[in-house]
Scaffold this motif. Structure first.
Motif, short mmCIF file in Angstrom:
data_model
loop_
_atom_site.label_atom_id
_atom_site.label_comp_id
_atom_site.label_asym_id
_atom_site.label_seq_id
_atom_site.Cartn_x
_atom_site.Cartn_y
_atom_site.Cartn_z
N HIS A 27 0.83 -1.21 0.00
CA HIS A 27 0.00 0.00 0.00
C HIS A 27 0.87 1.27 0.00
CE1 HIS A 27 -4.00 1.72 1.86
NE2 HIS A 27 -3.74 2.23 0.68
N ASP A 189 -9.31 4.48 4.38
CA ASP A 189 -9.28 3.97 3.01
C ASP A 189 -10.14 2.71 2.95
OD1 ASP A 189 -8.53 3.10 0.48
OD2 ASP A 189 -6.37 3.37 0.83
N HIS A 193 -7.57 -2.67 -1.76
CA HIS A 193 -6.11 -2.83 -1.56
C HIS A 193 -5.69 -2.52 -0.13
CE1 HIS A 193 -5.49 1.58 -3.12
NE2 HIS A 193 -5.38 1.59 -1.82
MN MN3 Z 1 -5.20 3.16 -0.67
#
Ligand code: MN3
Length: 235
Positions: A27, A189, A193
């Motif tokens: 990430h 987030d 991912h």
């Molecule tokens: Mn991200």
């Protein structure tokens, strides 16, 4: 000078067991780095040269935000810089030598913060706030972010919003919050991912767990930073 990838304040395995080292490595060094690289390339095409401390001025420039590459990658760079900055390793229990999930309400260094007192007053408890953010994060279809924003002129007023892709509440987008008044202080987030290696499709579990990694003193620093992010989030 160009935009650059900020360093983490912890090691790649420092957020385990909640976020595994592979997820942090991929990430940070691949996804976030790609936003930085692509933002620099997009700025070069426009003959713009800016550095990390100028990211807010990019996000609030409506002409630049009309450029999809600058909007997506500028948002990606800001959003991830905030995300890494407000996370911290779990506290290690002296009894077991392992990281423990500690409710922020039981930590006086958290509850003494004026912004936290405002959040408790407004939402009833931090636990209620977590439940609301988790619910909003689950509603965001596809990729995006869930945000806690606090009014810059009234620390006892907050709102939870979500944005698609790498958009951000500071961008002055139609239907978004008025970025002149609202400071995003927590950004989570919810792109796959961010959690898929460990949580697969269990986004709720990730949203519930990441709560224990939030460093409220850094959230407070973000609220008090005039440039949208403190320098510690940018270097
Ligand atoms: Mn991200």
């Amino acid at each position: 000078m160009n935009f650059s990838l900020p360093n983490l304040d912890y090691s790649q395995n420092g957020l385990e067991p909640i976020i595994d080292a592979d997820t942090v490595r991929i990430h940070h060094t691949l996804h976030h780095q790609a936003y930085v690289t692509n933002l620099n390339n997009a700025c070069k095409e426009q003959n713009i040269s800016k550095t990390n401390t100028e990211i807010l001025s990019v996000l609030q420039d409506s002409q630049l935000m009309a450029n999809a590459a600058i909007r997506n990658n500028g948002g990606g760079h800001y959003n991830h810089s905030l995300y890494w900055y407000i996370l911290k390793p779990l506290s290690i229990s002296s009894a077991t030598s392992q990281g423990e999930k500690i409710e922020p309400e039981s930590d006086s260094s958290v509850t003494s913060l004026v912004i936290v007192q405002g959040l408790i007053q407004q939402h009833g408890s931090l636990s209620n706030l977590k439940d609301k953010m988790t619910a909003e994060g689950l509603k965001r279809f596809g990729s995006g972010w869930v945000w806690l924003c606090i009014d810059k002129t009234n620390e006892k007023s907050s709102m939870i919003v979500t944005t698609p892709n790498q958009d951000n509440p500071l961008m002055n987008l139609t239907g978004s919050v008025d970025s002149n008044n609202w400071q995003p202080v927590i950004g989570i987030d919810v792109w796959e991912h961010a959690y898929y290696l460990k949580y697969q499709n269990r986004r709720k579990e990730y949203l519930d767990d990441i709560w224990y990694l939030i460093d409220w003193n850094k959230v407070n620093d973000v609220y008090n930073s005039p440039n949208g992010l403190p320098n510690g989030a940018l270097d």
